[in-house]
Design an enzyme around this catalytic site. Structure first.
Site, PDB file in Angstrom:
ATOM      1  CG  ASP A 128      -2.147   0.882   0.974  1.00  0.00           C
ATOM      2  OD1 ASP A 128      -3.172   0.694   1.641  1.00  0.00           O
ATOM      3  OD2 ASP A 128      -2.072   1.777   0.101  1.00  0.00           O
TER       4      ASP A 128
HETATM    5  C1  GLC Z   1      -4.296   4.364  -0.277  1.00  0.00           C
HETATM    6  C2  GLC Z   1      -5.191   3.164  -0.089  1.00  0.00           C
HETATM    7  C3  GLC Z   1      -5.112   2.177  -1.210  1.00  0.00           C
HETATM    8  C4  GLC Z   1      -4.867   2.934  -2.498  1.00  0.00           C
HETATM    9  C5  GLC Z   1      -3.474   3.521  -2.419  1.00  0.00           C
HETATM   10  C6  GLC Z   1      -3.135   4.389  -3.627  1.00  0.00           C
HETATM   11  O1  GLC Z   1      -3.743   4.766   0.929  1.00  0.00           O
HETATM   12  O2  GLC Z   1      -5.089   2.468   1.152  1.00  0.00           O
HETATM   13  O3  GLC Z   1      -6.336   1.447  -1.251  1.00  0.00           O
HETATM   14  O4  GLC Z   1      -4.983   2.068  -3.618  1.00  0.00           O
HETATM   15  O5  GLC Z   1      -3.269   4.266  -1.229  1.00  0.00           O
HETATM   16  O6  GLC Z   1      -3.960   5.504  -3.641  1.00  0.00           O
END
Ligand code: GLC
Length: 736
Positions: free
Chosen positions: A260
């Site tokens: 993430d």
């Molecule tokens: C965010 C989310 C994830 C997302 C990523 C990119 O913090 O937790 O679901 O795809 O970052 O935006």
């Protein structure tokens, strides 16, 4: 003599290439991967493993291997952002189709709808030249308060697993990787980057892993996103047990694990514990906007240093690089070129169909719905969610669209020339209209106070032939919103007062709750008709009004329980939620003490009454289920449309366990089929009971066990509406 493969390729018009193998589209992916890998330097391999911008990672320029581009999110293709920013870049060609939130998709209980969804959103990603779609999310609704329940598929692992598989397949038909998230036990937003979810193995395997396992083993997912939280004390973006032992070991996963954004937290673990692509990290070497920040990532310069001084081995590097190359040869260098489509009429229709099919008719006394308004009559609509555009906001699933139809606009369209439609605000919720520089352009400002707003709504009700309250939650802080959890189960903003002020004024009164997660409805007994609506995306207003006016017969079923009170739920202590601080530990600790007793598993086993049960949903027609018939392990039920209009019913199969050595839920969903029937039409639905459907996970043996005994196979149209059933005798214990 040309090999069969080459002949086949020639026959489908592809010339045998005399270039390098990795560029030869007649070769299979593994051959191309090995050839590319053999030509790459260590630096080039490492460059594949970490971001070079907010949403992209390097390819191999020297070899003509393209970059990898990721995009949010599960409900549509995020607008282009600046190289290293979250804010949108202001392009003029990236207004997408916003599809319904995944809690709505789950509420359709329709695998075909999920395939349509995946195909359509995959086409939009491909058209926008994106290789990885950062979605779907399948984290289980453990608490109704989780800010991201709207992005997920409910409280039951079987339902979530069945609904995620077609979505993944549909996306990947477009040479776009579905990146299933957030792996794993990421069931809240409160302190999401600093809380350890402490879960026993049986609970992990029975509740929190199955949807991911289905996505990998049945859906063939090419990417998995590690989650921000810790599991049993180790960060999930490099959690050895989750990523190496279970995902890549037990499940044989051959795709990539993507962190993430900012989820990677440690140099050594990022190398050794199964992380393949690191995005969004703010390492200590990365001050805001530092130009070489990406080289400071855990899998960048620190990794090169470890490779150079022998602390890291080349085999692990090659495994990571292979997985990324496999991703590339599955997506932007795939043998068959795909082009996708964007914001086409078919995608809008898909969005509308899914939003309507997921709409749940919770209650409908005296046929208040579908709306029956006299010619020249007047409809009073009350509530902010009748006008508030919901596609903007909510966190990373925020989208920019060419248009979004609100419920009020759709009502005005549907009743144009037939009845007057007037609107009163009723309450003030979220007046915000923008997120990441995407703006709905609405003006939701309001000067009246709560009492005046209610008084004005009551006054407007006089002379109305029909009253519709359209409220619920929204995508702002402490609502359905990434990064925060809700603070209560009740509807916010004093909506209960508005509903209870309107209820006595007209028997033709319906309440529509638009939300992505459960809310309590203490006013339900005072309201003759209640509808659970969702964040339906671009076509949400049309879809809702299709149901309210009877153009579409509702067939949605709740993917999670609507409890009467938050305190009725299984999370009783702070250590269960949102977690506690143990002495000397920098991270919060959260203990899943409730074990497998989540959602209806809890309410059933404790015999706690709920407002509306998991799997509940009514129709404008009626259905009967005949007595179950058994043949071997085949359990069949004939369902008949006994009403006067076409409709769909979801026949649900649950297993009630035999007396067992461990405490087990009173019943668990193990099968369902949605059947569309004309008036008078019947269909027989058959559930084939496998030993695995009877089993619980024995953590000691690390095996699934179905103990001998007499089980019940139950069939119904909701978890609290079991119509028929039959015994299943297991004559000896089975260890799977
Ligand atoms: C965010 C989310 C994830 C997302 C990523 C990119 O913090 O937790 O679901 O795809 O970052 O935006």
């Amino acid at each position: 003599m040309l090999g069969a493969l080459a002949l086949a390729a020639l026959s489908c018009g592809q010339r045998k290439s005399d270039g390098p193998v990795y560029l030869d589209k007649t070769k299979n992916i593994e051959e191309r991967v090995e050839d590319a890998l053999s030509r790459m330097t260590t630096e080039e391999k490492v460059a594949l493993l970490h971001a070079q911008s907010k949403f992209s990672s390097a390819g191999v320029p020297r070899l003509g291997i393209p970059e990898v581009w990721c995009t949010d999110g599960p409900h549509g293709i995020r607008p282009e952002v600046l190289w290293d920013e979250w804010d949108q870049a202001g392009w003029t060609n990236d207004s997408c189709t916003a599809f319904p939130a995944l809690s709505c998709l789950a509420a359709t209980w329709d695998r075909e709808m999920s395939l349509r969804y995946g195909r359509a959103i995959g086409e939009e990603a491909r058209y926008r030249k994106k290789d990885v779609l950062l979605g779907p999310g399948v984290n289980i609704c453990r608490t109704p308060l989780n800010g991201r329940n709207f992005e997920y598929m409910g409280e039951d692992p079987y339902l979530a697993g069945q609904m995620v598989v077609p979505y993944v397949k549909g996306v990947q038909e477009n040479n776009v990787a579905a990146c299933v998230k957030h792996f794993a036990v990421n069931n809240q937003e409160v302190r999401r980057t600093g809380t350890s979810s402490n879960v026993d193995d049986r609970t992990l395997y029975e509740i929190y892993l199955p949807a991911f396992k289905a996505a990998v083993e049945e859906g063939g997912a090419w990417a998995i996103m590690g989650s921000y939280n810790l599991y049993n004390g180790q960060f999930n973006c490099h959690n050895k047990k989750l990523l190496c032992d279970i995902l890549k070991g037990e499940w044989g996963y051959d795709g990539v694990v993507i962190s993430d954004w900012g989820g990677a937290r440690n140099d050594d673990e990022a190398v050794t514990n199964g992380l393949d692509m690191e995005y969004g990290t703010w390492t200590n070497g990365l001050s805001g906007g530092a130009s070489d920040g990406y080289n400071s990532y855990h899998l960048a310069r620190p990794y090169l240093q470890r490779l150079a001084d022998g602390r890291a081995d080349i085999q692990t590097l090659d495994d990571k690089a292979r997985r990324v190359l496999r991703l590339i040869f599955r997506t932007n260098m795939a043998a068959e070129t795909k082009y996708g489509r964007f914001t086409c009429p078919e995608h809008y229709q898909t969005a509308r169909d899914i939003a309507a099919a997921g709409t749940v008719l919770l209650k409908n006394e005296d046929g208040v719905l579908p709306m029956d308004v006299p010619a020249g009559g007047r409809i009073l609509v009350v509530g902010e969610n009748a006008v508030k555009k919901m596609v903007v906001g909510g966190g990373s699933s925020n989208l920019k669209t060419r248009y979004e139809i609100t419920p009020l606009e759709a009502l005005q369209e549907a009743f144009a020339g037939k009845a007057e439609v007037i609107w009163e605000r009723g309450y003030v919720g979220d007046t915000g209209t923008s997120y990441n520089r995407v703006d709905t352009g609405q003006d939701l400002s309001e000067s009246r106070d709560a009492a005046t707003l209610i008084a004005d709504a009551v006054a407007a009700a006089r002379g109305a032939d029909y009253i519709l309250f359209i409220g619920g939650l929204n995508k702002s802080n402490n609502q359905d919103n990434e990064g925060t959890d809700r603070l209560a189960l009740e509807l916010p903003y004093g909506q209960r007062d508005v509903i209870e002020a309107l209820a006595p004024l007209n028997p033709h009164f319906a309440v529509v709750n638009i939300s992505g997660s459960p809310v309590s409805m203490p006013w339900a007994d005072k309201v003759p008709a209640i509808v659970q609506g969702w964040y339906g995306g671009t076509e949400s207003g049309h879809a809702l009004v299709d149901v309210l006016t009877g153009v579409v017969n509702p067939s949605g079923k709740l993917p999670f329980t609507l409890p009467c009170n938050l305190s009725d739920g299984p999370l009783k202590t702070e250590r269960q939620y949102p977690g506690v601080r143990d002495e000397g530990n920098p991270y919060y600790q959260e203990y899943y003490d409730e074990g497998v007793f989540v959602g209806y598993r809890w309410y059933d086993s404790q015999e706690i009454p709920v407002q509306f049960a998991f799997g509940h949903g009514l129709s404008y027609t009626s259905f009967s289920l005949d007595e179950m018939k058994v043949s071997g392990r085949n359990y069949s039920v004939k369902v008949t449309n006994t009403g006067d209009r076409a409709g769909a019913e979801v026949v649900q199969f649950y297993i009630a366990p035999a007396p067992c050595a461990v405490a087990r839920p009173a019943k668990e969903l193990k099968g369902f089929e949605k059947v569309y029937l004309k008036p008078g039409e019947s269909r027989t639905v058959t559930f084939q009971a496998k030993d695995a459907d009877l089993a619980y996970f024995d953590a000691e043996q690390h095996k699934w066990v179905a103990e001998k005994g007499v089980y019940q196979v139950l069939a119904g149209t909701a978890s609290d509406d079991i119509r028929t059933g039959a015994e299943l005798k297991l004559n000896k214990t089975v260890v799977l």
